[in-house]
Design an enzyme around this catalytic site. Structure first.
Site, short mmCIF file in Angstrom:
data_model
loop_
_atom_site.label_atom_id
_atom_site.label_comp_id
_atom_site.label_asym_id
_atom_site.label_seq_id
_atom_site.Cartn_x
_atom_site.Cartn_y
_atom_site.Cartn_z
N TRP A 1 37.07 36.74 34.40
CA TRP A 1 35.70 36.40 34.80
C TRP A 1 34.71 37.35 34.15
O TRP A 1 35.04 38.50 33.85
CB TRP A 1 35.57 36.40 36.33
CG TRP A 1 35.72 37.74 37.00
CD1 TRP A 1 36.86 38.28 37.54
CD2 TRP A 1 34.69 38.74 37.22
NE1 TRP A 1 36.61 39.53 38.06
CE2 TRP A 1 35.28 39.84 37.89
CE3 TRP A 1 33.32 38.80 36.94
CZ2 TRP A 1 34.56 40.97 38.26
CZ3 TRP A 1 32.60 39.94 37.30
CH2 TRP A 1 33.23 41.00 37.97
N GLU B 1 29.05 51.64 40.86
CA GLU B 1 29.73 50.87 39.80
C GLU B 1 29.01 51.02 38.46
O GLU B 1 29.64 51.06 37.41
CB GLU B 1 29.79 49.38 40.18
CG GLU B 1 30.64 49.07 41.41
CD GLU B 1 32.13 49.06 41.11
OE1 GLU B 1 32.53 49.35 39.97
OE2 GLU B 1 32.91 48.78 42.05
N GLU C 1 35.50 47.78 34.84
CA GLU C 1 34.58 48.25 35.88
C GLU C 1 33.13 47.96 35.51
O GLU C 1 32.29 47.69 36.37
CB GLU C 1 34.75 49.76 36.11
CG GLU C 1 36.10 50.17 36.67
CD GLU C 1 36.24 49.87 38.16
OE1 GLU C 1 35.28 49.37 38.77
OE2 GLU C 1 37.33 50.13 38.70
N ASP D 1 39.69 42.86 41.57
CA ASP D 1 39.88 43.80 40.46
C ASP D 1 40.31 45.17 40.97
O ASP D 1 41.23 45.79 40.43
CB ASP D 1 38.56 44.01 39.69
CG ASP D 1 38.25 42.87 38.71
OD1 ASP D 1 38.96 41.86 38.72
OD2 ASP D 1 37.27 43.03 37.95
N GLU D 2 39.63 45.62 42.01
CA GLU D 2 39.94 46.96 42.55
C GLU D 2 41.39 46.98 43.05
O GLU D 2 42.07 48.00 42.93
CB GLU D 2 38.99 47.36 43.69
CG GLU D 2 37.50 47.15 43.44
CD GLU D 2 36.90 47.94 42.28
OE1 GLU D 2 37.66 48.49 41.48
OE2 GLU D 2 35.66 47.97 42.18
N HIS E 1 31.48 45.08 37.07
CA HIS E 1 31.10 45.14 38.49
C HIS E 1 29.64 45.55 38.65
O HIS E 1 28.89 44.93 39.40
CB HIS E 1 32.01 46.13 39.25
CG HIS E 1 33.47 45.78 39.16
ND1 HIS E 1 34.45 46.61 39.60
CD2 HIS E 1 34.09 44.68 38.66
CE1 HIS E 1 35.64 46.04 39.39
NE2 HIS E 1 35.43 44.87 38.81
N HIS F 1 43.59 47.60 40.14
CA HIS F 1 43.50 49.00 39.71
C HIS F 1 44.27 49.92 40.67
O HIS F 1 44.98 50.82 40.25
CB HIS F 1 42.04 49.47 39.64
CG HIS F 1 41.19 48.63 38.73
ND1 HIS F 1 39.82 48.54 38.85
CD2 HIS F 1 41.52 47.81 37.70
CE1 HIS F 1 39.35 47.72 37.92
NE2 HIS F 1 40.36 47.27 37.21
N GLU G 1 40.28 53.80 44.35
CA GLU G 1 40.32 52.35 44.09
C GLU G 1 40.54 51.59 45.40
O GLU G 1 39.95 50.54 45.62
CB GLU G 1 41.43 52.00 43.09
CG GLU G 1 41.18 52.46 41.67
CD GLU G 1 40.07 51.68 40.94
OE1 GLU G 1 39.59 50.66 41.47
OE2 GLU G 1 39.69 52.11 39.85
N THR H 1 37.25 51.66 47.33
CA THR H 1 36.29 50.72 46.75
C THR H 1 36.66 49.29 47.12
O THR H 1 35.79 48.47 47.43
CB THR H 1 36.26 50.85 45.21
OG1 THR H 1 36.37 52.22 44.88
CG2 THR H 1 34.99 50.30 44.64
FE LIG Z 1 38.37 49.75 40.12
FE LIG Z 2 34.61 48.68 40.48
#
Ligand SMILES: [Fe+2]
Ligand SMILES: [Fe+2]
Length: 333
Positions: A40, A83, A122, A207-208, A125, A211, A175, A178
């Site tokens: 995305w 971010e 990142e 996404d986090e 974001h 990670h 991570e 977040t």
């Molecule tokens: Fe992240």
């Molecule tokens: Fe992030």
């Protein structure tokens, strides 16, 4: 007389272990991180200005965003600012001992590739949240931009020294923190009737989560190779406490307590609380099976005791901590 730094044997050992992980990290770049063409991008969630009807779309966006409480909005802005500064942490990562000995960002090693691909992910974001918040028409963008500018100017110190072990503890923790923060913001956006923002927050949280999984895996590998060293790094980081990356956002500006204001709000609305902090510790202690580790040296065995009870201590602290009665909003019109 030698002018070179004294040899730090612990750090040298950690560097050696970190370099052993290089292949695993390279595989994670290829299998856990995403390709720019396949994932995305911020524009997927935003009004398309090539569309002649775009101003209708913007009006709808603003209508949906109207119901978001000021406190939630302030909290989201603080997350966005965090971010936005994230790509600058590529510097921090490459300064860790054993990560980039050749001092080249074009180095094909797994760790150097990771540092770039991770921060590049990142970057989306901050981009997405910034554009979204701008379009809501509720944000004092100039104030936000000054904070981002100041934060990057000030930099940040995660207190991991240049020790790659401590850095992997920090990023595993951060991570997850977040992720929790974006998930909770998404829930509050849903409640306020903004399902687009909710989807945005959930997507970023996804996404986090990737990670977090990767950093925990790197750290698990370190626990396998060097359990005593790994547990000592965990203890050190926890004694210093995990500071948020945006902690210096107000330093040197007209409102030096901006970060404290922002974190009081996240605490008050339940986006990120003292209980979350305690639960993350418990999660990591369980995940790395800290209580079951054997064959530890004396210091590491003491660290094991300390870590085994730590989440409970923070949980009791959080129980006693009252959410602030009054909070001060920031960055709003
Ligand atoms: Fe992240
Ligand atoms: Fe992030």
């Amino acid at each position: 007389m030698s002018t070179s730094k004294p040899i730090n044997h612990e750090l040298e050992k950690n560097m050696e272990v970190i370099s052993q992980l290089d292949d695993i990290v390279g595989e994670a770049v290829d299998n856990i991180l995403v390709d720019p063409d396949d994932c995305w991008q911020p524009s997927d969630f935003l009004p398309d200005f090539q569309n002649p009807e775009v101003f209708e779309e913007v009006k709808l966006l603003q209508k949906r965003a109207e119901g978001i409480p000021d406190t939630v909005l302030t909290s989201l802005i603080g997350n966005m600012i965090t971010e936005e500064a994230l790509p600058s942490y590529q510097t921090y990562f490459n300064l860790l001992e054993g990560i980039n000995d050749e001092r080249s960002l074009l180095n094909p090693s797994g760790w150097v590739r990771w540092s770039k691909s991770w921060t590049a992910e990142e970057n989306r974001h901050g981009d997405l949240l910034n554009k979204y918040l701008y379009l809501t028409g509720r944000v004092d963008m100039n104030a936000v931009e000054r904070t981002i500018h100041r934060l990057i100017t000030n930099g940040f110190d995660p207190k991991s020294e240049s020790d790659p072990y401590q850095a992997m503890i920090y990023t595993s923790f951060q991570e997850r923190a977040t992720k929790i923060s974006h998930v909770n913001t998404g829930k509050l956006a849903d409640k306020a009737g903004d399902h687009v923002l909710s989807k945005i927050c959930k997507t970023i949280a996804g996404d986090e989560a990737r990670h977090e999984k990767a950093y925990k895996t790197f750290m698990s590998k370190i626990f396998e190779i060097d359990p005593s060293g790994a547990i000592l790094a965990f203890e050190k980081m926890m004694r210093k406490q995990i500071v948020m990356p945006a902690v210096l956002m107000g330093q040197g500006g007209s409102n030096p307590s901006l970060f404290e204001q922002f974190s009081a709000i996240t605490q008050k609305v339940g986006i990120y609380t003292g209980w979350d902090y305690a639960r993350i510790i418990q999660h990591l202690v369980d995940h790395w099976k800290i209580e079951a580790l054997t064959g530890l040296n004396d210091m590491a065995a003491k660290a094991q005791d300390y870590l085994s009870n730590l989440a409970d201590r923070y949980m009791r602290l959080a129980d006693r901590m009252k959410a602030p009665d009054e909070v001060q909003l920031a960055w709003l019109k």
